[in-house]
Scaffold this motif. Structure first.
Motif, PDB file in Angstrom:
ATOM      1  N   ARG A 108       0.972  -1.327  -0.047  1.00  0.00           N
ATOM      2  CA  ARG A 108       0.065   0.017   0.038  1.00  0.00           C
ATOM      3  C   ARG A 108       1.002   1.274   0.118  1.00  0.00           C
ATOM      4  O   ARG A 108       2.072   1.300   0.683  1.00  0.00           O
ATOM      5  CB  ARG A 108      -0.831   0.028   0.971  1.00  0.00           C
ATOM      6  N   TYR A 109       0.338   2.122  -0.832  1.00  0.00           N
ATOM      7  CA  TYR A 109       0.865   3.680  -0.844  1.00  0.00           C
ATOM      8  C   TYR A 109      -0.008   4.568  -0.522  1.00  0.00           C
ATOM      9  O   TYR A 109      -1.380   4.473  -0.692  1.00  0.00           O
ATOM     10  CB  TYR A 109       1.706   3.771  -2.306  1.00  0.00           C
ATOM     11  N   GLN A 110       0.206   5.704  -0.324  1.00  0.00           N
ATOM     12  CA  GLN A 110      -0.603   6.791   0.150  1.00  0.00           C
ATOM     13  C   GLN A 110      -0.630   7.928  -0.855  1.00  0.00           C
ATOM     14  O   GLN A 110       0.553   8.547  -0.959  1.00  0.00           O
ATOM     15  CB  GLN A 110      -0.338   7.123   1.750  1.00  0.00           C
ATOM     16  N   ALA A 111      -1.713   8.671  -1.247  1.00  0.00           N
ATOM     17  CA  ALA A 111      -1.887   9.753  -2.068  1.00  0.00           C
ATOM     18  C   ALA A 111      -2.112  10.867  -1.036  1.00  0.00           C
ATOM     19  O   ALA A 111      -2.244  12.220  -1.578  1.00  0.00           O
ATOM     20  CB  ALA A 111      -2.858   9.620  -3.220  1.00  0.00           C
ATOM     21  N   HIS A 112      -2.803  10.798   0.177  1.00  0.00           N
ATOM     22  CA  HIS A 112      -2.854  12.001   1.026  1.00  0.00           C
ATOM     23  C   HIS A 112      -3.995  12.825   0.530  1.00  0.00           C
ATOM     24  O   HIS A 112      -3.808  14.005   0.600  1.00  0.00           O
ATOM     25  CB  HIS A 112      -1.518  12.514   1.099  1.00  0.00           C
ATOM     26  N   GLY A 113      -5.063  12.090  -0.102  1.00  0.00           N
ATOM     27  CA  GLY A 113      -5.997  13.077  -0.391  1.00  0.00           C
ATOM     28  C   GLY A 113      -5.944  13.794  -1.691  1.00  0.00           C
ATOM     29  O   GLY A 113      -6.749  14.661  -2.089  1.00  0.00           O
ATOM     30  N   GLN A 114      -5.044  13.708  -2.449  1.00  0.00           N
ATOM     31  CA  GLN A 114      -4.555  14.552  -3.791  1.00  0.00           C
ATOM     32  C   GLN A 114      -5.305  13.813  -4.752  1.00  0.00           C
ATOM     33  O   GLN A 114      -5.913  13.006  -5.020  1.00  0.00           O
ATOM     34  CB  GLN A 114      -2.867  14.464  -3.933  1.00  0.00           C
ATOM     35  N   LEU A 115      -5.639  14.899  -5.631  1.00  0.00           N
ATOM     36  CA  LEU A 115      -6.642  14.515  -6.684  1.00  0.00           C
ATOM     37  C   LEU A 115      -5.937  13.873  -7.615  1.00  0.00           C
ATOM     38  O   LEU A 115      -4.506  14.198  -8.023  1.00  0.00           O
ATOM     39  CB  LEU A 115      -7.133  16.102  -7.342  1.00  0.00           C
ATOM     40  N   LEU A 116      -6.607  12.961  -8.514  1.00  0.00           N
ATOM     41  CA  LEU A 116      -5.909  12.365  -9.593  1.00  0.00           C
ATOM     42  C   LEU A 116      -6.379  13.078 -10.868  1.00  0.00           C
ATOM     43  O   LEU A 116      -7.797  13.187 -10.941  1.00  0.00           O
ATOM     44  CB  LEU A 116      -6.675  10.791  -9.495  1.00  0.00           C
ATOM     45  N   GLY A 433      -2.333  18.460  -5.806  1.00  0.00           N
ATOM     46  CA  GLY A 433      -2.904  19.257  -4.693  1.00  0.00           C
ATOM     47  C   GLY A 433      -4.053  20.183  -5.154  1.00  0.00           C
ATOM     48  O   GLY A 433      -3.907  21.383  -5.100  1.00  0.00           O
ATOM     49  N   ALA A 434      -5.180  19.839  -5.373  1.00  0.00           N
ATOM     50  CA  ALA A 434      -6.301  20.550  -5.894  1.00  0.00           C
ATOM     51  C   ALA A 434      -7.595  19.799  -5.509  1.00  0.00           C
ATOM     52  O   ALA A 434      -7.475  18.532  -5.374  1.00  0.00           O
ATOM     53  CB  ALA A 434      -6.373  20.866  -7.491  1.00  0.00           C
ATOM     54  N   SER A 435      -8.783  20.538  -5.325  1.00  0.00           N
ATOM     55  CA  SER A 435      -9.980  19.977  -4.868  1.00  0.00           C
ATOM     56  C   SER A 435     -10.465  19.450  -6.072  1.00  0.00           C
ATOM     57  O   SER A 435     -11.632  18.457  -5.898  1.00  0.00           O
ATOM     58  CB  SER A 435     -10.684  20.793  -4.215  1.00  0.00           C
ATOM     59  N   CYS A 436     -10.344  19.765  -7.324  1.00  0.00           N
ATOM     60  CA  CYS A 436     -11.103  19.331  -8.493  1.00  0.00           C
ATOM     61  C   CYS A 436     -10.347  19.765  -9.852  1.00  0.00           C
ATOM     62  O   CYS A 436      -9.185  20.512  -9.787  1.00  0.00           O
ATOM     63  CB  CYS A 436     -12.449  19.969  -8.690  1.00  0.00           C
ATOM     64  N   SER A 437     -10.716  19.172 -10.925  1.00  0.00           N
ATOM     65  CA  SER A 437     -10.270  19.734 -12.183  1.00  0.00           C
ATOM     66  C   SER A 437     -10.321  21.164 -12.426  1.00  0.00           C
ATOM     67  O   SER A 437      -9.166  21.878 -12.944  1.00  0.00           O
ATOM     68  CB  SER A 437     -10.746  19.171 -13.412  1.00  0.00           C
ATOM     69  N   ALA A 438     -11.289  21.949 -11.959  1.00  0.00           N
ATOM     70  CA  ALA A 438     -11.311  23.450 -12.359  1.00  0.00           C
ATOM     71  C   ALA A 438     -10.305  24.217 -11.642  1.00  0.00           C
ATOM     72  O   ALA A 438      -9.594  24.879 -12.096  1.00  0.00           O
ATOM     73  CB  ALA A 438     -12.838  23.899 -12.001  1.00  0.00           C
ATOM     74  N   GLU A 439     -10.065  23.587 -10.337  1.00  0.00           N
ATOM     75  CA  GLU A 439      -9.272  24.317  -9.479  1.00  0.00           C
ATOM     76  C   GLU A 439      -7.744  24.291 -10.056  1.00  0.00           C
ATOM     77  O   GLU A 439      -6.716  25.031 -10.074  1.00  0.00           O
ATOM     78  CB  GLU A 439      -9.348  23.805  -8.135  1.00  0.00           C
ATOM     79  N   ALA A 440      -7.584  22.874 -10.673  1.00  0.00           N
ATOM     80  CA  ALA A 440      -6.200  22.486 -10.975  1.00  0.00           C
ATOM     81  C   ALA A 440      -5.922  23.366 -12.343  1.00  0.00           C
ATOM     82  O   ALA A 440      -4.716  23.532 -12.685  1.00  0.00           O
ATOM     83  CB  ALA A 440      -6.003  21.046 -11.339  1.00  0.00           C
ATOM     84  N   VAL A 441      -6.863  23.639 -13.159  1.00  0.00           N
ATOM     85  CA  VAL A 441      -6.678  24.267 -14.326  1.00  0.00           C
ATOM     86  C   VAL A 441      -6.368  25.836 -13.996  1.00  0.00           C
ATOM     87  O   VAL A 441      -5.544  26.515 -14.434  1.00  0.00           O
ATOM     88  CB  VAL A 441      -7.862  24.356 -15.436  1.00  0.00           C
ATOM     89  N   ALA A 442      -7.180  26.426 -13.040  1.00  0.00           N
ATOM     90  CA  ALA A 442      -7.026  27.666 -12.734  1.00  0.00           C
ATOM     91  C   ALA A 442      -5.789  28.223 -11.835  1.00  0.00           C
ATOM     92  O   ALA A 442      -5.299  29.051 -12.043  1.00  0.00           O
ATOM     93  CB  ALA A 442      -8.344  28.195 -11.746  1.00  0.00           C
ATOM     94  N   ARG A 443      -5.424  27.217 -11.080  1.00  0.00           N
ATOM     95  CA  ARG A 443      -4.183  27.203 -10.296  1.00  0.00           C
ATOM     96  C   ARG A 443      -2.742  26.750 -10.704  1.00  0.00           C
ATOM     97  O   ARG A 443      -1.761  26.957  -9.928  1.00  0.00           O
ATOM     98  CB  ARG A 443      -4.500  27.050  -8.962  1.00  0.00           C
TER      99      ARG A 443
END
Length: 464
Positions: A108-116, A433-443
């Motif tokens: 097992r490995y851990q992504a710590h809640g990061q967005l895929l 480290g984003a909550s969703c795709s929209a945030e990833a694109v914007a930031r």
């Protein structure tokens, strides 16, 4: 006295993901990351790894998009949930919801809640010639210089670049992986100065990374197919495993639009390869070249779905009704447009092309070379630029903008249903480290880890 409240697992992992990302941005790769302590709010130390040799493993704490949230008919947010991805032999074998029973005996490995996010694709780059990896060197002034002047300069530079071209290509591959890209299409010089040496060096570089990076090669007659008399070399390149026949400005460089395009297409037809041409021309000759290529595909069904026009700046000059007709013909004959998403007077009509069904993809083009110092190798940055240029500032349009960076793969379809990832898909993705795709694109957050066919090829993840 302040009371410490118990945190939900979702809150805990969300906070941990933010801290992990902060450490990643700070450059703590392969070292220590901070994880939030659920009960006290203190930081504890957890070891990460940048090596993953398991063929079967679990990646826990992965954030996946579940659907859109609406205010009436307007998308105002994106719902997500945590999952464990089960990866086996390079594929996604299962998606386990949070708190479900996981298979025993599996590492097992851990992504710590990061967005895929889906792995990204740099579909127009020149891996074979770059200053990247060497001392800083700005390009020479371009004012008043023609493309023929630039070709003359390149003839002098190529002998200086060739001795280290393989190593620098491998450096660029690592750069792309660090930005989340594991697929590329590289144009490679075929010219009288370098002959087939640039190609040989690029192929060696790609061979060294064949298990972690996929790259199509375009044999690119940078000094003109006719002008530099490289028809024979181009055909030899086709026999060396190259996938595409390239071309360059048939009027401005070769001085004979139809003859140049006919020669390019003939090599493709004779060898069963595709075509990817650089077309920078914005004069009426550029429009004529686009129409001639559409006509050629129409007459030769073997070329259907195998032709890409890179840059295609002539499309910026078309009146709306002419553009609509041309876009319809491009879509009908499955001709792809590869654009770097330029700004200024050459801002491309990319939304109009997509609306008509033309497949549009993007790429870096030059990375710190004698043509341009601005290439970053970041396709998420291209999605950010696309959203800015075409006014995609709301949640829905921001999420759609990512399509240009991923080859059309999006976590949610237009109706908000999950379309990726699915069981059986290649395990090709990146963590941010984003909550969703929209945030990833914007930031445009840093990519903390990139995977190709289940392999960790860049960055690091937690040891669960």
């Amino acid at each position: 006295m302040k009371q410490t409240l118990p945190q939900s697992r979702r809150t805990f992992l969300s906070h941990a993901g933010k801290l992990t990302t902060a450490c990643t941005v700070a450059g703590l790769s392969g070292g220590l990351v901070r994880e939030a302590a659920a009960s006290t709010g203190d930081c504890i130390i957890e070891t990460t790894t940048n090596v993953l040799a398991d063929r079967h493993y679990l990646l826990t704490g992965v954030r996946l998009e579940e659907g859109f949230e609406y205010d009436g008919e307007t998308v105002i947010a994106t719902r997500t949930a945590l999952y464990s991805l089960e990866i086996k032999d390079g594929k996604i074998a299962a998606l386990h919801p949070e708190n479900s029973t996981l298979p025993g005996g599996v590492p097992r490995y851990q992504a710590h809640g990061q967005l895929l996010l889906p792995a990204m694709r740099d579909m127009h780059i020149h891996l074979d010639k770059t200053f990247y990896g060497g001392p800083w060197q700005a390009p020479r002034p371009r004012q008043g210089k023609t493309i023929m002047d630039m070709i003359a300069l390149e003839e002098k530079l190529l002998p200086q670049l060739l001795p280290t071209s393989q190593q620098r290509a491998e450096g660029l591959i690592a750069l792309l992986q660090s930005k989340g890209s594991t697929v590329a299409r590289s144009h490679c010089n075929i010219d009288p100065v370098s002959s087939l040496k640039s190609l040989e060096h690029l192929q060696r570089a790609l061979e060294n990374h064949r298990d972690e990076f996929v790259c199509e090669i375009v044999a690119f007659p940078q000094h003109g197919l006719l002008h530099s008399k490289v028809d024979r070399l181009m055909r030899e390149a086709m026999q060396m495993g190259v996938q595409y026949v390239g071309g360059l400005d048939p009027t401005n460089v070769d001085g004979a639009m139809e003859k140049s395009l006919d020669a390019m297409f003939q090599i493709a037809l004779d060898t069963g390869k595709g075509v990817d041409i650089h077309l920078h021309e914005t004069s009426p000759a550029g429009v004529a070249a686009v129409n001639y290529m559409i006509d050629t595909v129409e007459k030769n069904p073997a070329l259907l779905g195998k032709v890409t026009i890179s840059h295609a700046f002539a499309l910026t000059t078309l009146a709306p009704e002419v553009l609509e007709e041309t876009a319809s013909r491009l879509a009908e004959h499955q001709i792809t447009i590869a654009s770097t998403v330029p700004i200024g007077s050459l801002m491309m009509p990319l939304p109009q092309l997509s609306k008509k069904g033309v497949f549009v993809m993007t790429g870096t083009d030059s990375v710190i070379d004698h043509w341009s110092p601005f290439g970053s190798g970041d396709m998420l940055e291209k999605a950010y630029l696309y959203a800015q240029l075409y006014r995609g500032s709301d949640e829905f349009q921001l999420s759609r903008a990512m399509s240009i960076a991923t080859g059309g793969i999006l976590p949610l379809d237009n109706e908000g249903k999950r379309s990726w990832p699915n069981v059986g898909d290649d395990a090709a993705f990146t963590l941010v480290g984003a909550s969703c795709s929209a945030e990833a694109v914007a930031r445009v957050p840093a990519r903390s880890a990139t995977f190709h066919k289940g392999r960790l090829v860049s960055g690091s993840i937690g040891k669960a």
